[in-house]
Design a protein around this motif. Structure first.
Motif, PDB file in Angstrom:
ATOM      1  N   ARG A 227     101.828  46.515  71.433  1.00 45.93           N
ATOM      2  CA  ARG A 227     102.711  46.395  70.269  1.00 45.93           C
ATOM      3  C   ARG A 227     103.461  47.702  70.012  1.00 45.93           C
ATOM      4  N   LEU A 228     102.825  48.819  70.308  1.00 40.11           N
ATOM      5  CA  LEU A 228     103.522  50.105  70.162  1.00 40.11           C
ATOM      6  C   LEU A 228     104.708  50.195  71.115  1.00 40.11           C
ATOM      7  N   ARG A 229     104.547  49.639  72.308  1.00 44.33           N
ATOM      8  CA  ARG A 229     105.679  49.621  73.253  1.00 44.33           C
ATOM      9  C   ARG A 229     106.802  48.728  72.723  1.00 44.33           C
TER      10      ARG A 229
ATOM     11  N   CYS B 232      99.366  60.596  62.839  1.00 46.71           N
ATOM     12  CA  CYS B 232      98.788  61.909  62.558  1.00 46.71           C
ATOM     13  C   CYS B 232      97.290  61.848  62.798  1.00 46.71           C
ATOM     14  N   SER B 233      96.786  62.752  63.651  1.00 48.20           N
ATOM     15  CA  SER B 233      95.364  62.757  63.976  1.00 48.20           C
ATOM     16  C   SER B 233      94.941  64.152  64.412  1.00 48.20           C
ATOM     17  N   PRO B 234      93.699  64.557  64.090  1.00 48.95           N
ATOM     18  CA  PRO B 234      93.202  65.849  64.600  1.00 48.95           C
ATOM     19  C   PRO B 234      92.821  65.791  66.072  1.00 48.95           C
ATOM     20  N   VAL B 235      92.827  64.585  66.627  1.00 44.40           N
ATOM     21  CA  VAL B 235      92.436  64.368  68.027  1.00 44.40           C
ATOM     22  C   VAL B 235      93.661  63.924  68.824  1.00 44.40           C
ATOM     23  N   LYS B 236      93.829  64.473  70.012  1.00 48.92           N
ATOM     24  CA  LYS B 236      94.935  64.023  70.855  1.00 48.92           C
ATOM     25  C   LYS B 236      94.467  62.888  71.754  1.00 48.92           C
ATOM     26  N   PHE B 237      95.080  61.710  71.554  1.00 49.40           N
ATOM     27  CA  PHE B 237      94.849  60.594  72.473  1.00 49.40           C
ATOM     28  C   PHE B 237      96.132  59.772  72.546  1.00 49.40           C
ATOM     29  N   ILE B 238      96.818  59.883  73.663  1.00 46.50           N
ATOM     30  CA  ILE B 238      98.046  59.118  73.872  1.00 46.50           C
ATOM     31  C   ILE B 238      97.850  58.267  75.122  1.00 46.50           C
ATOM     32  N   PRO B 239      97.817  56.943  74.973  1.00 44.48           N
ATOM     33  CA  PRO B 239      97.614  56.063  76.133  1.00 44.48           C
ATOM     34  C   PRO B 239      98.716  56.254  77.175  1.00 44.48           C
ATOM     35  N   GLU B 240      98.342  56.077  78.416  1.00 47.79           N
ATOM     36  CA  GLU B 240      99.297  56.251  79.505  1.00 47.79           C
ATOM     37  C   GLU B 240     100.486  55.310  79.376  1.00 47.79           C
ATOM     38  N   GLU B 241     100.251  54.128  78.787  1.00 47.67           N
ATOM     39  CA  GLU B 241     101.328  53.131  78.680  1.00 47.67           C
ATOM     40  C   GLU B 241     102.505  53.614  77.816  1.00 47.67           C
TER      41      GLU B 241
ATOM     42  N   ALA C 174     107.150  57.272  75.908  1.00 45.71           N
ATOM     43  CA  ALA C 174     107.948  56.769  74.788  1.00 45.71           C
ATOM     44  C   ALA C 174     107.683  57.536  73.500  1.00 45.71           C
ATOM     45  N   ILE C 175     106.591  58.275  73.438  1.00 51.19           N
ATOM     46  CA  ILE C 175     106.196  58.942  72.196  1.00 51.19           C
ATOM     47  C   ILE C 175     106.371  60.442  72.339  1.00 51.19           C
ATOM     48  N   VAL C 176     106.866  61.093  71.289  1.00 49.11           N
ATOM     49  CA  VAL C 176     107.031  62.543  71.321  1.00 49.11           C
ATOM     50  C   VAL C 176     105.797  63.168  70.654  1.00 49.11           C
ATOM     51  N   TYR C 177     105.234  64.163  71.336  1.00 48.78           N
ATOM     52  CA  TYR C 177     103.983  64.777  70.881  1.00 48.78           C
ATOM     53  C   TYR C 177     104.267  66.139  70.253  1.00 48.78           C
ATOM     54  N   VAL C 178     103.667  66.391  69.092  1.00 38.80           N
ATOM     55  CA  VAL C 178     103.845  67.657  68.379  1.00 38.80           C
ATOM     56  C   VAL C 178     102.481  68.236  68.041  1.00 38.80           C
ATOM     57  N   GLU C 179     102.242  69.451  68.468  1.00 47.22           N
ATOM     58  CA  GLU C 179     101.012  70.176  68.096  1.00 47.22           C
ATOM     59  C   GLU C 179     101.374  71.028  66.886  1.00 47.22           C
ATOM     60  N   LEU C 180     100.952  70.602  65.709  1.00 50.90           N
ATOM     61  CA  LEU C 180     101.355  71.285  64.479  1.00 50.90           C
ATOM     62  C   LEU C 180     100.526  72.549  64.280  1.00 50.90           C
ATOM     63  N   ALA C 181     101.176  73.687  64.395  1.00 50.45           N
ATOM     64  CA  ALA C 181     100.479  74.959  64.205  1.00 50.45           C
ATOM     65  C   ALA C 181     100.180  75.173  62.730  1.00 50.45           C
ATOM     66  N   VAL C 182      99.361  76.176  62.447  1.00 45.22           N
ATOM     67  CA  VAL C 182      99.074  76.486  61.047  1.00 45.22           C
ATOM     68  C   VAL C 182     100.375  76.903  60.354  1.00 45.22           C
ATOM     69  N   PRO C 183     100.425  76.822  59.032  1.00 44.31           N
ATOM     70  CA  PRO C 183     101.683  77.128  58.320  1.00 44.31           C
ATOM     71  C   PRO C 183     102.198  78.533  58.621  1.00 44.31           C
ATOM     72  N   ASP C 184     103.524  78.637  58.753  1.00 41.75           N
ATOM     73  CA  ASP C 184     104.113  79.958  58.951  1.00 41.75           C
ATOM     74  C   ASP C 184     104.371  80.601  57.589  1.00 41.75           C
ATOM     75  N   LEU C 185     104.961  81.792  57.595  1.00 40.24           N
ATOM     76  CA  LEU C 185     105.115  82.562  56.363  1.00 40.24           C
ATOM     77  C   LEU C 185     105.961  81.825  55.329  1.00 40.24           C
ATOM     78  N   ASP C 186     107.060  81.206  55.763  1.00 40.55           N
ATOM     79  CA  ASP C 186     107.928  80.498  54.814  1.00 40.55           C
ATOM     80  C   ASP C 186     107.195  79.331  54.153  1.00 40.55           C
ATOM     81  N   GLU C 187     106.390  78.605  54.937  1.00 38.09           N
ATOM     82  CA  GLU C 187     105.618  77.499  54.369  1.00 38.09           C
ATOM     83  C   GLU C 187     104.590  78.003  53.369  1.00 38.09           C
TER      84      GLU C 187
END
Length: 500
Positions: free
Chosen positions: A108-110, A126-135, A139-152
């Motif tokens: 269904r995600l496809r 949004c998840s603390p665990v990375k799991f992206i199925p091969e299928e 199609a999905i863009v992956y973002v590793e959200l770093a800790v907040p920077d100074l402006d944040e």
């Protein structure tokens, strides 16, 4: 054009949404922060504000403003997105488990990729665990959200002002103060920063520049729990280092450049320094003094913990620690006795991978990190490590000269509250030739011990008599010390002037 005060995380997510990507996977445990970022995106990335919907396994589908919602299962939630009429953002929390367990969810995600493309609908997982199925990984863009920077963090402090005031406290809202507080909190999540603020307010009801030590103490506890990185308080100033005049002059010049790092070319921003020399001559003390001189926090990489296996594979743990430090910039990073982990044998296998990563990281790390490395045996380090471009300079800390030994005596006496003016220390230079700074310190400690046992003030005779009980390293390990000095004579820049 991007707003220069915009946080790094917000810019990344804005670019993704505006590019029309319908599926996004954000790896982060900070759900509240992700929700705050998506609220801002929902109000600015479309011609008119769009709704934000959130889904979780426990609460089902809910509209962010509190209106509407259904208790839907993982598959039904995807159908809700597919049939939704209009543009919207959909935040799915901890959706990695349904993706892992159900093939119909992955299918269904496809389908959703096609159904949401160019229709103003974006599904964000949004998840603390990375799991992206091969299928769906293409199609999905992956973002590793770093800790907040100074402006944040500065924005977070402004938002917290209302909560602080409501609880009977106050926040100094001066811009310079907010940025100083934000720098003290760098490397923490919003939740961790909130706990640090409460700790500071517990001691005094005002959050201002005087609150920085309390924030840093909380940060020390949080950072040290990682087991790989140790936060060290800035307790050593450049005045606590006796001698080493040439290295001190170099550091004072580089401090000015480092403070200008955001306004000058990256190629002249100081990267770091490698300090090698004889054990006990002040290498570690110099690195601690750099942090104080640059007015930056100091972090030490614990290579023993990295190689212990408690944090996964050593190369993975080392890379994770280095990336974590980049999120805490600006800072001074200390690699103590670096030759123990990275040496001429570290060219193959696990050590080889760590060595290769370190070389690349030194070249491309964030410009807000200054690396201070120490080594007793620089001849064990690979040539690739010490070539120009990795470190700005390689300094050799030799046995202290006559005037430097006197300077070191004065430093240790002053640190213990003793007025040096009442002592003629010049004769001690004849009895301490070949001594290291650590041996001079122990001489002072031994003399003080004698005086305290006799319940009297320290006298010159105590120092003189203590010199008779010390056999310096330059004698007990003469061959090794001579080898180090000979190797460094033409290969490294001296931290002190040459003996006349």
């Amino acid at each position: 054009m991007a707003d220069p005060t915009e946080s790094r995380a917000l810019r990344t997510l804005v670019d993704i949404v505006e590019s029309g990507r319908p599926l996004v996977y954000i790896r982060s445990a900070e759900e509240q922060r992700v929700t705050t970022l998506l609220r801002e995106i929902a109000g600015r990335c479309f011609s008119s504000a769009v709704p934000l919907w959130t889904w979780s396994l426990t609460e089902g589908m809910r509209r962010d403003d509190g209106t509407g919602g259904e208790l839907l299962g993982p598959r039904a939630a995807l159908d809700f997105v597919a049939t939704y009429d209009g543009r919207a953002l959909f935040l799915f929390k901890d959706y990695h488990e349904p993706m892992r367990e159900a093939p119909d969810v992955r299918r269904r995600l496809r389908d959703l990729y096609e159904l949401c493309f160019d229709r103003g609908k974006v599904l964000i997982i949004c998840s603390p665990v990375k799991f992206i199925p091969e299928e769906i990984e293409r199609a999905i863009v992956y973002v590793e959200l770093a800790v907040p920077d100074l402006d944040e963090l500065v924005g977070f402090l402004r938002r917290e002002a209302t909560v602080i005031t409501a609880s009977g406290g106050s926040l100094d809202a001066d811009e310079a103060t907010l940025f100083q507080l934000g720098r003290a909190l760098q490397g923490l999540t919003f939740d961790e920063a909130r706990h640090a603020i409460r700790r500071a307010l517990g001691a005094r009801r005002v959050l201002d520049q005087e609150s920085v030590p309390a924030l840093l103490e909380e940060k020390r506890m949080l950072v040290n729990r990682t087991g790989m990185i140790e936060y060290l308080p800035a307790e050593t100033s450049i005045e606590h280092v006796g001698g080493l005049a040439l290295m001190k002059k170099w550091l004072m010049e580089r401090r000015k450049l480092f403070q200008m790092r955001d306004r000058i070319s990256a190629e002249i921003v100081p990267k770091g320094v490698l300090v090698m020399g004889i054990s006990g001559c002040g290498k570690s003390l110099s690195i601690k003094a750099i942090a104080s001189c640059f007015e930056l926090p100091l972090y030490r990489i614990d290579m023993v913990a990295i190689f212990s296996g408690r944090h996964g594979t050593p190369e993975g743990a080392f890379a994770h620690a280095c990336h974590m430090l980049e999120s805490m910039a600006p800072a001074v990073v200390w690699f103590d006795e670096i030759e123990a982990g990275i040496n001429t044998q570290a060219k193959e296998g696990e050590l080889g991978r760590i060595f290769g990563f370190f070389l690349t990281w030194m070249q491309e790390k964030a410009r807000g990190l200054f690396v201070g490395a120490t080594a007793n045996r620089i001849d064990l380090l690979p040539a690739e490590m010490i070539r120009k471009g990795r470190f700005d300079e390689v300094f050799f800390v030799d046995l202290p000269l006559d005037d430097e030994r006197l300077d070191i005596f004065r430093v240790h006496l002053r640190r213990r509250g003793i007025d040096c003016e009442g002592f003629d220390l010049e004769p001690l230079t004849d009895f301490t030739k070949g001594w290291t700074g650590a041996e001079i310190e122990q001489c002072v400690v031994s003399a003080l011990t004698t005086a305290r046992l006799q319940e009297r003030a320290l006298q010159y005779e105590d120092l003189f008599n203590a010199t008779a009980n010390v056999v310096p390293l330059s004698k007990t390990m003469k061959e090794q010390v001579d080898h180090i000095r000979k190797w460094a004579f033409h290969r490294a820049v001296r931290a002190s002037p040459r003996e006349r």
